[in-house]
Each structure stands twice: as structure tokens, then as C-alpha cells.
Scaffold this active site. Structure first.
Site, PDB file in Angstrom:
ATOM      1  N   ASP A   1     -16.747 -10.098 -12.795  1.00  0.00           N
ATOM      2  CA  ASP A   1     -16.891  -9.256 -11.608  1.00  0.00           C
ATOM      3  C   ASP A   1     -16.178  -7.927 -11.790  1.00  0.00           C
ATOM      4  O   ASP A   1     -16.687  -6.879 -11.383  1.00  0.00           O
ATOM      5  CB  ASP A   1     -16.341  -9.993 -10.380  1.00  0.00           C
ATOM      6  CG  ASP A   1     -16.665  -9.260  -9.082  1.00  0.00           C
ATOM      7  OD1 ASP A   1     -17.834  -8.864  -8.900  1.00  0.00           O
ATOM      8  OD2 ASP A   1     -15.742  -9.069  -8.267  1.00  0.00           O
TER       9      ASP A   1
ATOM     10  N   GLU B   1       0.852  -1.187   0.000  1.00  0.00           N
ATOM     11  CA  GLU B   1       0.000   0.000   0.000  1.00  0.00           C
ATOM     12  C   GLU B   1       0.891   1.241   0.000  1.00  0.00           C
ATOM     13  O   GLU B   1       1.956   1.242   0.624  1.00  0.00           O
ATOM     14  CB  GLU B   1      -0.893   0.015   1.245  1.00  0.00           C
ATOM     15  CG  GLU B   1      -1.795  -1.194   1.405  1.00  0.00           C
ATOM     16  CD  GLU B   1      -3.043  -1.104   0.549  1.00  0.00           C
ATOM     17  OE1 GLU B   1      -3.201  -0.063  -0.130  1.00  0.00           O
ATOM     18  OE2 GLU B   1      -3.832  -2.054   0.562  1.00  0.00           O
TER      19      GLU B   1
END
Length: 313
Positions: free
Chosen positions: A255, A230
Site C-alpha cells: 500500500d 502533529e
């Protein structure tokens, strides 16, 4: 005189008109650079129409005339008729239109990627939503010219295999969503290091999650917890995150396409499918990843995929 269809590529007249002068054709190319993939196809159809018109005109001029009914009005009528024939004959499956559209799309993606790379130094840090995303490419002397112009490097065997492996699932998702298969394949390749770093569950089973989509509060399906990178205030940090897991790769493509189309945050990205870098930038601005160089990396991966698809074609 000539009919022109450059006032609005989205209007019904675009399928009936013919751009018959250089100014009109330049305007069409400009429109294709700022609109969707359908605008590129329309531009290619116009080029094919112009070619067919010249071909018909040459055939007519090669035909002997009696001179009895020749007149300026008759010549004008014949020219207008030739234009309509050219429009009707263009845009057919398997014709020049498909080849021209592919070349236009490839050139636009190349130009956008070169502009982006000149204004931002590429970074090799990992993408936020991938477990350990890393795109690899090596040069090769036998690389087709089209591939070298697109990425500067020849696609590796792993990249080519990855595209081949998931092309069918990507095309099925494209048919239902409108998102270009090449864009989805490029992003899946970037997020997984072209299949080398796919997200797996704790027991080692594959999650089939090719897009690094996290499992938020609204996700009720299977999950996989992995360590990812991150970016917090521009600094990479390792975090354990929970990702969605699917029963198949086809489910992952479906999806992803559903999320991009249904989430309001990605509305801008959906409007930029005519350009790899614009689409990638739209995803980055919408918060798909916190990597500050995500758009540059993703557009490069998409360009590689489009080059591989071009070689396949």
C-alpha cells in the site's frame, strides 16, 4: 582511442560503450550522483568494463607474437576488439559490477547525509505520522568500518532484527514499484521506532501499519485510532488520528509503494531514489510529515538500513 558512453546514461549506447579515460569516468560518477539507481549500476558496469579491458590487454601482451602480421592497424583493431569483449563480459550477475554498485551507492548516501547534518541540527522529536516514532542506536567497538562511516553508530540488535524481519516484504514491494527496499525499510523503521512503537487498535491487535499512513475519506478498509504528534506552525501537539490497518506487513509495504507511485504529490520524491536524503526531502516537501527535521531523521534511518544490508551481503 576509446568508446565512451557518458553523453546519456539512459541511451541504448550506454550498454555498448566503454569509458576508457579518467575524464569520462569522472563524468559517469557525476551522472550517477544526480540520476537514479540505474545510473549507479551503469557507472559500476563501466568500471568493471575498464578493469576487464586492462585484464584482457595484459593477457594479450603476455602472449608471444610471431611478428609476421604485426602492424599499427592490427594493434588498433585488437584494442577495439578488447574493448568490445570487456563490455560483453561486464555486468553479469555475481560479478564485480554488483559489488562496485553497492559501494558507490553507500558512499553517495554517506556524503549526502553528512552534508545535510552539517546544515541542520538533528532533532529528536517524533514524526507526525508515527504513533510515537523514535529511532535508537548505540555505539559498538566491533562495528564494521562501513557501518561507522554511514551512520557514526553501530546498528542496534532491534534495528538489525527489524530489517531482517521485513526484508522479504520490502523486496517484493520493490519489484512491483521500483522503490528501493532499503528506503522503505528505513522509513518503516523510523516510523515505528524499529518495531517498538507500532500502531495498534483499541483492543491491542496490531494494525501492521509500518508507515504511519492515515485513513483519509477514500479509505474503506480497517482503521486504528491512536494519539500522535502533529506539528502546527513548528510546535508539536498531541492529536488523535485515524490510521489505516492491514491484514499483514506485506500489505502495508504494498500500500505504501502504491501510494508513493500513484499520488502526484510524491512525483518529485520518486525521481530521487538515487539519494536517501533527496528522497526523504521530497517526501517532506510533499507533506508526508510535518516534522521540520523529518528529512534528516528519515535519511539517517535509511543509511542505517543500507549499512545493515551491506553487512548482510
Amino acid at each position: 582511442m576509446g568508446y565512451t558512453a557518458i553523453n546519456s546514461l539512459s541511451s541504448a549506447s550506454a550498454s555498448r560503450g566503454l569509458a576508457a579515460d579518467a575524464q569520462s569516468l569522472n563524468a559517469l560518477k557525476l551522472e550517477a550522483g544526480t540520476h537514479s539507481q540505474s545510473a549507479i549500476k551503469e557507472t559500476a558496469k563501466q568500471f568493471e568494463s575498464l578493469f576487464m579491458r586492462e585484464l584482457i590487454k595484459s593477457m594479450r601482451e603476455a602472449t608471444m607474437k610471431s611478428g609476421m602480421l604485426d602492424s599499427p592497424g592490427g594493434d588498433m583493431g585488437a584494442d577495439l576488439l578488447d574493448q568490445q569483449f570487456a563490455v560483453q563480459m561486464s555486468g553479469q550477475p555475481g560479478g564485480l559490477c554488483d559489488t562496485i554498485a553497492l559501494q558507490l551507492s553507500r558512499q553517495m548516501h554517506t556524503q549526502v547525509a553528512e552534508t545535510a547534518q552539517s546544515s541542520a541540527k538533528p532533532s529528536r522529536t517524533a514524526s507526525v505520522t508515527s504513533a510515537t516514532s523514535a529511532t535508537s542506536a548505540t555505539s559498538a567497538n566491533d562495528c564494521p568500518p562501513a557501518v561507522k562511516r554511514t551512520s557514526g553508530k553501530a546498528p542496534t540488535d532491534a534495528q538489525t532484527h527489524f530489517v531482517h524481519q521485513h526484508t522479504q516484504a520490502a523486496r517484493e514491494a520493490e519489484r512491483s514499484s521500483g522503490i528501493p527496499a532499503g528506503f522503505m525499510l528505513g522509513q518503516a523503521g523510523h516510523e515505528t521506532g524499529w518495531g517498538r512503537h507500532e500502531i495498534k487498535a483499541a483492543n491491542g491487535t496490531p494494525s501492521h501499519n509500518l508507515f504511519g499512513i492515515k485513513a483519509g475519506p477514500g479509505w474503506s478498509g480497517k482503521t486504528a485510532d491512536v494519539t500522535t504528534t502533529e506539528y502546527i506552525n513548528g510546535t508539536p501537539q498531541k492529536r488523535v488520528a485515524r490510521f489505516r490497518a492491514y491484514d499483514s506487513y506485506a500489505d502495508a509495504f504494498k500500500d505504501y509503494a502504491r501510494m508513493i507511485n500513484e499520488s502526484p504529490r510524491y512525483a518529485k520524491a520518486r525521481e530521487q531514489t538515487g539519494s536517501a536524503y533527496a528522497y526523504a526531502s521530497g517526501l517532506q516537501k510533499a507533506g508526508y510529515a510535518t516534522d521540520p527535521d523529518y528529512a534528516t531523521k528519515l535519511s539517517r534511518a535509511i543509511d542505517t538500513t543500507l549499512a545493515i544490508q551491506g553487512v548482510q551481503a
